[in-house]
Design an enzyme around this catalytic site. Sequence first.
Site, PDB file in Angstrom:
ATOM      1  N   HIS A 183      -5.837   3.529  -1.623  1.00 26.44           N
ATOM      2  CA  HIS A 183      -7.176   3.812  -1.093  1.00 26.44           C
ATOM      3  C   HIS A 183      -7.616   5.173  -1.617  1.00 26.44           C
ATOM      4  O   HIS A 183      -7.054   6.204  -1.240  1.00 26.44           O
ATOM      5  CB  HIS A 183      -7.140   3.804   0.437  1.00 26.44           C
ATOM      6  CG  HIS A 183      -8.486   3.956   1.082  1.00 26.44           C
ATOM      7  ND1 HIS A 183      -8.688   3.768   2.442  1.00 26.44           N
ATOM      8  CD2 HIS A 183      -9.706   4.275   0.580  1.00 26.44           C
ATOM      9  CE1 HIS A 183      -9.965   3.970   2.728  1.00 26.44           C
ATOM     10  NE2 HIS A 183     -10.599   4.290   1.604  1.00 26.44           N
ATOM     11  N   ASN A 232       0.854  -1.188   0.000  1.00 24.05           N
ATOM     12  CA  ASN A 232       0.000   0.000   0.000  1.00 24.05           C
ATOM     13  C   ASN A 232       0.894   1.243   0.000  1.00 24.05           C
ATOM     14  O   ASN A 232       1.724   1.418   0.892  1.00 24.05           O
ATOM     15  CB  ASN A 232      -0.904  -0.013   1.235  1.00 24.05           C
ATOM     16  CG  ASN A 232      -1.918   1.116   1.214  1.00 24.05           C
ATOM     17  OD1 ASN A 232      -1.572   2.275   1.005  1.00 24.05           O
ATOM     18  ND2 ASN A 232      -3.181   0.794   1.448  1.00 24.05           N
ATOM     19  N   HIS A 251      -4.158  -4.458   7.647  1.00 26.56           N
ATOM     20  CA  HIS A 251      -4.412  -3.318   8.527  1.00 26.56           C
ATOM     21  C   HIS A 251      -3.576  -3.439   9.801  1.00 26.56           C
ATOM     22  O   HIS A 251      -3.723  -4.363  10.589  1.00 26.56           O
ATOM     23  CB  HIS A 251      -5.878  -3.148   8.918  1.00 26.56           C
ATOM     24  CG  HIS A 251      -6.125  -1.768   9.495  1.00 26.56           C
ATOM     25  ND1 HIS A 251      -6.276  -0.651   8.695  1.00 26.56           N
ATOM     26  CD2 HIS A 251      -6.187  -1.318  10.773  1.00 26.56           C
ATOM     27  CE1 HIS A 251      -6.449   0.414   9.460  1.00 26.56           C
ATOM     28  NE2 HIS A 251      -6.388   0.038  10.718  1.00 26.56           N
ATOM     29  N   GLU A 268      -8.802   0.377  -2.999  1.00 24.94           N
ATOM     30  CA  GLU A 268      -9.739   0.383  -1.879  1.00 24.94           C
ATOM     31  C   GLU A 268     -10.616   1.623  -1.984  1.00 24.94           C
ATOM     32  O   GLU A 268     -10.132   2.706  -2.318  1.00 24.94           O
ATOM     33  CB  GLU A 268      -8.982   0.403  -0.550  1.00 24.94           C
ATOM     34  CG  GLU A 268      -8.077  -0.798  -0.334  1.00 24.94           C
ATOM     35  CD  GLU A 268      -7.265  -0.687   0.939  1.00 24.94           C
ATOM     36  OE1 GLU A 268      -6.838  -1.733   1.445  1.00 24.94           O
ATOM     37  OE2 GLU A 268      -7.050   0.443   1.417  1.00 24.94           O
TER      38      GLU A 268
END
Length: 262
Positions: free
Chosen positions: A43, A6, A215, A70
Site C-alpha cells: 500500500h 501484504n 482486511h 494499493e
Amino acid sequence: MRFGLNIDHIVTLREVRKTYEPEILEALFIAKNTHKVDLITIHLREDRRHIQNEDVLRLLEISPLPINIECSINAAITDFLCSLKNKPSKVTIVPENRNEVTTEGGLDCSLKGLEEVIRAYHNKGIEVSLFIDPLKDALHFAREHQVKQVEFHTGVYANLHNALYSNANNQIHAISALKDKSPKELKEELHNAFLQLRRMSKEAFFMGITACAGHGLNYTNVKELLKIPSLRELNIGHSVVSKAVLVGLEKAILEMAQLIKR
C-alpha cells in the site's frame, strides 16, 4: 484460492527506526521461495508511513511475483504509477484518510475523480481493482467502468469473528462498539456479514468480475471464507507479519498457506 501477501508492516518496522532493515527484498524472496505466495501486495500511502516510492521501484524491477499496489486516487501517486517503466500487475484503489490507523472501509464509488483515475490506469494497460464493501451498487459501478476485479473489505466480518472467538474484547485495543454486545448478537451479526460476502462474491461471479477479499484476516477467521467458492484471492498481511516476529517469516507464510490452499 490465491494468496496475496501484504508486506507493508515489514517496512513499518524499518521505518520506525528510519534504517535499512528489515530488507523488503529479502522478505520478497522468502515469500517466493515458499512456493505458496501468489502475489505481493503493498500500500503506497499518501503519507508514506511505510512503503516508499523507492520500494515500489525496487520491487517492480526485481520481483518474480506479481505486485499488487494499493493506493488512493491521489493525483501525484496516480502520475507516479502511470509513469513507471515496470508496471504492477494491478492497482487496487482504496479509500484513504491520513488520520486512520488502517483502512476503515470500502471505497466510496461516488468519489470525485475516481472515474478519471480508473481510466488513467486502463490507458496505461494496468489492471484496476476496487477495494469495496460487499454491496451490489459498488459491483455495478465496477462493471460499468470495465473493472474486472474487486476486493471486498472483510473488516466487519473479521472484527466480529475476533470478538466472538478470540480474546480480542479483553485486549487493550478492543473495539468499544463490540465489547457490549452479547455472544448471541455477535454471532448473528457475524453470520449476516458472512452471508453478505458470500452473496456479493456470487454476484460478482455472474457479472464476470473476479472477487478477492482482505482486511483483518488472520489464522482463525480466514477459515470460514474458504467456504465461499466464488472468492478467488485473499490478501493478508498484518497477522502473518505479527506471527513472523515470533516464529519467522517463512513459517508464518507456510502456516497461513496451509489454511487457505487446502
